[in-house]
Write a protein that holds these residues in place. Structure first.
Motif, short mmCIF file in Angstrom:
data_model
loop_
_atom_site.label_atom_id
_atom_site.label_comp_id
_atom_site.label_asym_id
_atom_site.label_seq_id
_atom_site.Cartn_x
_atom_site.Cartn_y
_atom_site.Cartn_z
N TRP A 84 0.86 -1.18 0.00
CA TRP A 84 0.00 0.00 0.00
C TRP A 84 0.90 1.23 0.00
O TRP A 84 1.77 1.37 0.86
N ARG A 85 0.71 2.11 -0.97
CA ARG A 85 1.51 3.34 -1.07
C ARG A 85 0.60 4.55 -0.88
O ARG A 85 -0.51 4.57 -1.39
N MET A 86 1.14 5.53 -0.17
CA MET A 86 0.36 6.74 0.06
C MET A 86 1.30 7.87 0.47
O MET A 86 2.47 7.65 0.76
N SER A 87 0.76 9.05 0.46
CA SER A 87 1.47 10.24 0.95
C SER A 87 0.80 10.70 2.22
O SER A 87 -0.42 10.66 2.34
N ARG A 88 1.62 11.12 3.18
CA ARG A 88 1.10 11.58 4.47
C ARG A 88 1.79 12.87 4.87
O ARG A 88 2.96 13.08 4.61
N ARG A 89 1.02 13.71 5.52
CA ARG A 89 1.51 14.95 6.12
C ARG A 89 1.00 14.94 7.56
O ARG A 89 -0.21 15.03 7.76
N PRO A 90 1.89 14.76 8.56
CA PRO A 90 1.42 14.57 9.93
C PRO A 90 0.66 15.76 10.51
O PRO A 90 -0.15 15.59 11.41
N PHE A 91 0.90 16.95 10.00
CA PHE A 91 0.12 18.13 10.37
C PHE A 91 0.28 19.13 9.23
O PHE A 91 1.18 18.99 8.39
N PRO A 92 -0.58 20.14 9.14
CA PRO A 92 -0.62 20.99 7.95
C PRO A 92 0.69 21.63 7.52
O PRO A 92 0.95 21.76 6.33
N LEU A 93 1.56 22.02 8.42
CA LEU A 93 2.79 22.70 8.03
C LEU A 93 3.98 21.74 7.88
O LEU A 93 5.09 22.17 7.58
N ALA A 94 3.74 20.46 8.07
CA ALA A 94 4.82 19.47 7.96
C ALA A 94 5.08 19.13 6.51
O ALA A 94 4.26 19.37 5.62
N ARG A 95 6.24 18.56 6.25
CA ARG A 95 6.57 18.08 4.91
C ARG A 95 5.70 16.87 4.59
O ARG A 95 5.15 16.24 5.48
N GLU A 96 5.64 16.55 3.32
CA GLU A 96 4.89 15.38 2.88
C GLU A 96 5.82 14.17 2.78
O GLU A 96 6.96 14.31 2.33
N TYR A 97 5.33 13.04 3.21
CA TYR A 97 6.10 11.80 3.20
C TYR A 97 5.42 10.79 2.28
O TYR A 97 4.21 10.58 2.37
N ASP A 98 6.18 10.18 1.41
CA ASP A 98 5.70 9.05 0.61
C ASP A 98 6.09 7.79 1.35
O ASP A 98 7.29 7.56 1.62
N VAL A 99 5.09 7.00 1.71
CA VAL A 99 5.33 5.82 2.51
C VAL A 99 4.80 4.58 1.82
O VAL A 99 3.91 4.65 0.97
N ARG A 100 5.35 3.46 2.23
CA ARG A 100 4.97 2.17 1.66
C ARG A 100 4.75 1.20 2.81
O ARG A 100 5.65 0.95 3.62
N LEU A 101 3.55 0.67 2.87
CA LEU A 101 3.20 -0.36 3.85
C LEU A 101 3.31 -1.70 3.15
O LEU A 101 2.73 -1.89 2.08
N VAL A 102 4.07 -2.62 3.74
CA VAL A 102 4.23 -3.96 3.17
C VAL A 102 3.81 -4.95 4.24
O VAL A 102 4.31 -4.91 5.37
N TYR A 103 2.88 -5.82 3.86
CA TYR A 103 2.40 -6.82 4.81
C TYR A 103 2.33 -8.17 4.10
O TYR A 103 1.56 -8.35 3.17
N GLN A 104 3.16 -9.08 4.54
CA GLN A 104 3.14 -10.46 4.06
C GLN A 104 2.43 -11.30 5.11
O GLN A 104 2.80 -11.25 6.28
N GLU A 105 1.39 -12.01 4.70
CA GLU A 105 0.66 -12.84 5.65
C GLU A 105 1.63 -13.73 6.40
O GLU A 105 2.53 -14.33 5.82
N GLY A 106 1.47 -13.78 7.72
CA GLY A 106 2.33 -14.60 8.56
C GLY A 106 3.55 -13.86 9.08
O GLY A 106 4.33 -14.44 9.84
N SER A 107 3.72 -12.60 8.69
CA SER A 107 4.88 -11.81 9.12
C SER A 107 4.40 -10.45 9.61
O SER A 107 3.32 -9.99 9.23
N PRO A 108 5.21 -9.77 10.41
CA PRO A 108 4.83 -8.43 10.87
C PRO A 108 4.80 -7.43 9.70
O PRO A 108 5.58 -7.56 8.76
N PRO A 109 3.90 -6.45 9.75
CA PRO A 109 3.91 -5.42 8.71
C PRO A 109 5.16 -4.56 8.81
O PRO A 109 5.79 -4.47 9.87
N GLN A 110 5.50 -3.92 7.70
CA GLN A 110 6.64 -3.01 7.66
C GLN A 110 6.16 -1.68 7.07
O GLN A 110 5.37 -1.67 6.12
#
Length: 157
Positions: free
Chosen positions: A37-63
């Motif tokens: 899952w890919r998305m962009s996040r800004r933790p609050f309005p004046l913060a920089r934007e972050y492009d993040v990637r969530l990776v989840y393999q069944e049977g393993s912890p998410p990253q």
């Protein structure tokens, strides 16, 4: 199955919840039990934007990996706080041994809100001169990261 009797959620079920989420818009797919899952996040309005990637393999912890901006460059030579790895920057959002997250928990209700909190405290760490991490938490030693998790980290690159 999770402690307490709740069944694990498959990667496909997690993807369905993410697609329905109005809070965490993005795009993703599932192949062979692996959710990305890919998305962009800004933790609050004046913060920089972050492009993040969530990776989840069944049977393993998410990253959760921050793809952009390069947090190591933003740290200007200081070691990034509260991460499992500097590059790729894999955030430490929970402690697996404490079972704060299990495969029965929805990623959009647990893991992604924890990511927002981490990003907010990262911005605070940068603004404070990179002196103190005020986000709390207990970061396990690298010895606590299993060889299986290390292999998964390398595969997520």
């Amino acid at each position: 199955m999770k402690y307490g009797g709740r069944p694990s959620l498959s990667a496909a079920q997690q993807l369905l919840h993410l697609r329905r989420s109005e809070v965490y818009p993005g795009s993703g797919s599932v192949a062979r039990g692996r959710l990305t899952w890919r998305m962009s996040r800004r933790p609050f309005p004046l913060a920089r934007e972050y492009d993040v990637r969530l990776v989840y393999q069944e049977g393993s912890p998410p990253q959760l990996i921050v793809d952009r901006p390069d947090l190591v460059l933003l740290a200007e030579g200081d070691k990034l706080p509260h991460v499992y790895s500097q590059r790729p920057t894999r955030l430490c959002l929970y402690w697996p041994k404490a079972q704060e997250w299990t495969s029965a928990d929805r990623l959009d209700q647990t893991f992604l809100p924890w990511m927002d909190t981490w990003l907010l405290y990262f911005e605070d760490w940068l603004a404070g001169g990179r002196k103190e991490w005020r986000g709390g938490g207990e970061h396990p030693d690298t010895a606590d990261v299993s060889s299986r998790e290390r292999r998964q980290l390398l595969a997520a690159r």
